[in-house]
Write a protein that holds these residues in place. Structure first.
Motif, PDB file in Angstrom:
ATOM      1  N   ILE A   1       0.852  -1.190   0.000  1.00  0.00           N
ATOM      2  CA  ILE A   1       0.000   0.000   0.000  1.00  0.00           C
ATOM      3  C   ILE A   1       0.893   1.246   0.000  1.00  0.00           C
ATOM      4  O   ILE A   1       1.591   1.542   0.964  1.00  0.00           O
ATOM      5  N   GLU A   2       0.801   1.978  -1.114  1.00  0.00           N
ATOM      6  CA  GLU A   2       1.745   3.065  -1.397  1.00  0.00           C
ATOM      7  C   GLU A   2       1.765   4.132  -0.305  1.00  0.00           C
ATOM      8  O   GLU A   2       2.840   4.575   0.111  1.00  0.00           O
ATOM      9  N   ASP A   3       0.600   4.554   0.146  1.00  0.00           N
ATOM     10  CA  ASP A   3       0.546   5.615   1.168  1.00  0.00           C
ATOM     11  C   ASP A   3       0.468   5.023   2.576  1.00  0.00           C
ATOM     12  O   ASP A   3       0.320   5.762   3.556  1.00  0.00           O
ATOM     13  N   GLY A   4       0.624   3.704   2.688  1.00  0.00           N
ATOM     14  CA  GLY A   4       0.672   3.053   3.994  1.00  0.00           C
ATOM     15  C   GLY A   4       2.085   2.602   4.328  1.00  0.00           C
ATOM     16  O   GLY A   4       2.292   1.814   5.250  1.00  0.00           O
ATOM     17  N   THR A   5       3.053   3.088   3.565  1.00  0.00           N
ATOM     18  CA  THR A   5       4.461   2.781   3.829  1.00  0.00           C
ATOM     19  C   THR A   5       5.263   4.057   3.661  1.00  0.00           C
ATOM     20  O   THR A   5       4.843   4.976   2.954  1.00  0.00           O
ATOM     21  N   GLU A   6       6.408   4.137   4.334  1.00  0.00           N
ATOM     22  CA  GLU A   6       7.234   5.347   4.208  1.00  0.00           C
ATOM     23  C   GLU A   6       8.684   5.015   4.493  1.00  0.00           C
ATOM     24  O   GLU A   6       8.995   4.006   5.146  1.00  0.00           O
ATOM     25  N   SER A   7       9.532   5.891   3.936  1.00  0.00           N
ATOM     26  CA  SER A   7      10.978   5.772   4.113  1.00  0.00           C
ATOM     27  C   SER A   7      11.510   7.088   4.651  1.00  0.00           C
ATOM     28  O   SER A   7      10.882   8.135   4.480  1.00  0.00           O
ATOM     29  N   TYR A   8      12.674   7.029   5.277  1.00  0.00           N
ATOM     30  CA  TYR A   8      13.354   8.277   5.642  1.00  0.00           C
ATOM     31  C   TYR A   8      13.855   8.986   4.380  1.00  0.00           C
ATOM     32  O   TYR A   8      14.196  10.157   4.421  1.00  0.00           O
ATOM     33  N   PHE A   9      13.890   8.252   3.267  1.00  0.00           N
ATOM     34  CA  PHE A   9      14.448   8.775   2.009  1.00  0.00           C
ATOM     35  C   PHE A   9      13.392   8.652   0.911  1.00  0.00           C
ATOM     36  O   PHE A   9      13.163   7.544   0.405  1.00  0.00           O
ATOM     37  N   PRO A  10      12.747   9.768   0.511  1.00  0.00           N
ATOM     38  CA  PRO A  10      11.676   9.665  -0.490  1.00  0.00           C
ATOM     39  C   PRO A  10      12.132   9.018  -1.785  1.00  0.00           C
ATOM     40  O   PRO A  10      11.363   8.290  -2.425  1.00  0.00           O
ATOM     41  N   GLU A  11      13.366   9.243  -2.160  1.00  0.00           N
ATOM     42  CA  GLU A  11      13.834   8.660  -3.433  1.00  0.00           C
ATOM     43  C   GLU A  11      13.955   7.140  -3.329  1.00  0.00           C
ATOM     44  O   GLU A  11      13.775   6.417  -4.308  1.00  0.00           O
ATOM     45  N   PHE A  12      14.244   6.628  -2.135  1.00  0.00           N
ATOM     46  CA  PHE A  12      14.317   5.172  -1.967  1.00  0.00           C
ATOM     47  C   PHE A  12      12.916   4.562  -2.005  1.00  0.00           C
ATOM     48  O   PHE A  12      12.722   3.456  -2.513  1.00  0.00           O
ATOM     49  N   LYS A  13      11.936   5.275  -1.442  1.00  0.00           N
ATOM     50  CA  LYS A  13      10.554   4.770  -1.517  1.00  0.00           C
ATOM     51  C   LYS A  13      10.126   4.687  -2.984  1.00  0.00           C
ATOM     52  O   LYS A  13       9.591   3.656  -3.424  1.00  0.00           O
ATOM     53  N   ALA A  14      10.361   5.760  -3.728  1.00  0.00           N
ATOM     54  CA  ALA A  14       9.949   5.771  -5.138  1.00  0.00           C
ATOM     55  C   ALA A  14      10.637   4.647  -5.909  1.00  0.00           C
ATOM     56  O   ALA A  14      10.005   3.942  -6.717  1.00  0.00           O
ATOM     57  N   ALA A  15      11.920   4.457  -5.645  1.00  0.00           N
ATOM     58  CA  ALA A  15      12.657   3.404  -6.359  1.00  0.00           C
ATOM     59  C   ALA A  15      12.115   2.022  -5.997  1.00  0.00           C
ATOM     60  O   ALA A  15      12.007   1.133  -6.856  1.00  0.00           O
ATOM     61  N   THR A  16      11.755   1.842  -4.733  1.00  0.00           N
ATOM     62  CA  THR A  16      11.228   0.533  -4.306  1.00  0.00           C
ATOM     63  C   THR A  16       9.915   0.218  -5.007  1.00  0.00           C
ATOM     64  O   THR A  16       9.699  -0.894  -5.498  1.00  0.00           O
ATOM     65  N   LEU A  17       9.017   1.221  -5.048  1.00  0.00           N
ATOM     66  CA  LEU A  17       7.733   0.986  -5.716  1.00  0.00           C
ATOM     67  C   LEU A  17       7.959   0.617  -7.182  1.00  0.00           C
ATOM     68  O   LEU A  17       7.301  -0.287  -7.729  1.00  0.00           O
ATOM     69  N   ALA A  18       8.887   1.320  -7.822  1.00  0.00           N
ATOM     70  CA  ALA A  18       9.178   1.036  -9.233  1.00  0.00           C
ATOM     71  C   ALA A  18       9.773  -0.363  -9.399  1.00  0.00           C
ATOM     72  O   ALA A  18       9.399  -1.108 -10.316  1.00  0.00           O
ATOM     73  N   MET A  19      10.690  -0.718  -8.493  1.00  0.00           N
ATOM     74  CA  MET A  19      11.373  -2.024  -8.613  1.00  0.00           C
ATOM     75  C   MET A  19      10.429  -3.199  -8.448  1.00  0.00           C
ATOM     76  O   MET A  19      10.513  -4.183  -9.180  1.00  0.00           O
ATOM     77  N   ILE A  20       9.541  -3.102  -7.437  1.00  0.00           N
ATOM     78  CA  ILE A  20       8.731  -4.291  -7.159  1.00  0.00           C
ATOM     79  C   ILE A  20       7.688  -4.534  -8.247  1.00  0.00           C
ATOM     80  O   ILE A  20       7.312  -5.675  -8.501  1.00  0.00           O
ATOM     81  N   THR A  21       7.238  -3.443  -8.895  1.00  0.00           N
ATOM     82  CA  THR A  21       6.180  -3.604  -9.902  1.00  0.00           C
ATOM     83  C   THR A  21       6.736  -3.822 -11.310  1.00  0.00           C
ATOM     84  O   THR A  21       5.982  -4.176 -12.221  1.00  0.00           O
TER      85      THR A  21
END
Ligand code: TIU
Length: 224
Positions: A183-203
């Motif tokens: 759930i995109e808005d139910g997870t967070e990182s200290y580093f916004p760029e790492f969150k964005a990269a993770t979402l891109a990687m898993i999908t």
């Protein structure tokens, strides 16, 4: 209940039945979300993580209404640190190391105030709570057997941090054959760029690790 379809999920529709699915809440504990814990000791600003607490609460409430299984994890070590490899305790230059005494008790140690899940997301009776010594929720825990025994095939992930404990857990789950949604808005990182990269990687590559959807779509679908 029967199959629910999230047509807005990426990279394509995610289908699940709440009866064979679990909501997983990763490490929403004071050590990562409040000042003075492990996250802050690593030099991070914890306010980014605090911001998702209301969203995770809404997801918990919606899932509780279905009667489905809920799993909370905590990153927490035994009091004698026998399950904490020196490589983990000695890595880097944190202001406090795992096992050291901080403002919320000993850092990342089970039973200490810092290892408690934040009050707004406190586990309800009957919900599973797993203390895990690793970043991933299957490493050195009995969680896989527990999920199999309950007939769980699908996992819906929330929690912190996106690219560390959430992604590691989701990858472990994917390798074990679970169909995983983050759930995109139910997870967070200290580093916004790492969150964005993770979402891109898993999908990427046709959901190589799993799917992503937002909380509004899931909550709306559960309410129908
Ligand atoms: N440091 C960091 O981003 N995360 C962790 O150490 N643990 C979790 O993600 N829970």
């Amino acid at each position: 209940m029967s199959t629910i379809e999230l047509a807005g999920a990426r990279p394509f529709t995610y289908r699940f039945d709440p009866a064979t699915s679990a909501l997983v809440v990763i490490d929403m504990q004071r050590d990562f979300i409040e000042p003075g814990g492990f996250g802050a000791s690593l030099g991070n600003d914890v306010t980014r993580l605090q911001a998702i607490v209301p969203t995770v609460r809404r997801l918990l409430d919606a899932w509780r209404a279905t009667g489905g299984l809920i799993v909370h994890t905590r990153e927490a070590h035994a009091r004698d640190l026998s399950d904490c490899p020196p490589s983990k305790r000695l890595r880097g230059t944190p202001s406090l190391r795992i096992g050291d005494a901080g403002p919320m008790g000993r850092i990342l140690v089970t039973g200490e105030p810092g290892s408690q899940i934040v009050a707004e997301l406190a586990p309800a009776p009957g919900e599973v709570v797993i203390d895990k010594p690793g970043k991933g929720m299957f490493h050195a825990t009995g969680l896989d057997s527990l999920l199999h025994a309950q007939g769980i095939t699908h996992l819906v992930f929330t929690g912190v941090t996106t690219e560390v404990c959430v992604q590691t857990s989701m990858r472990e789950a994917n390798d074990r054959g679970y169909e995983c949604l983050l759930i995109e808005d139910g997870t967070e990182s200290y580093f916004p760029e790492f969150k964005a990269a993770t979402l891109a990687m898993i999908t990427a590559q046709g959901a190589i690790v799993g799917w992503v959807a937002d909380s509004a779509e899931l909550i709306g679908a559960l309410a129908r």
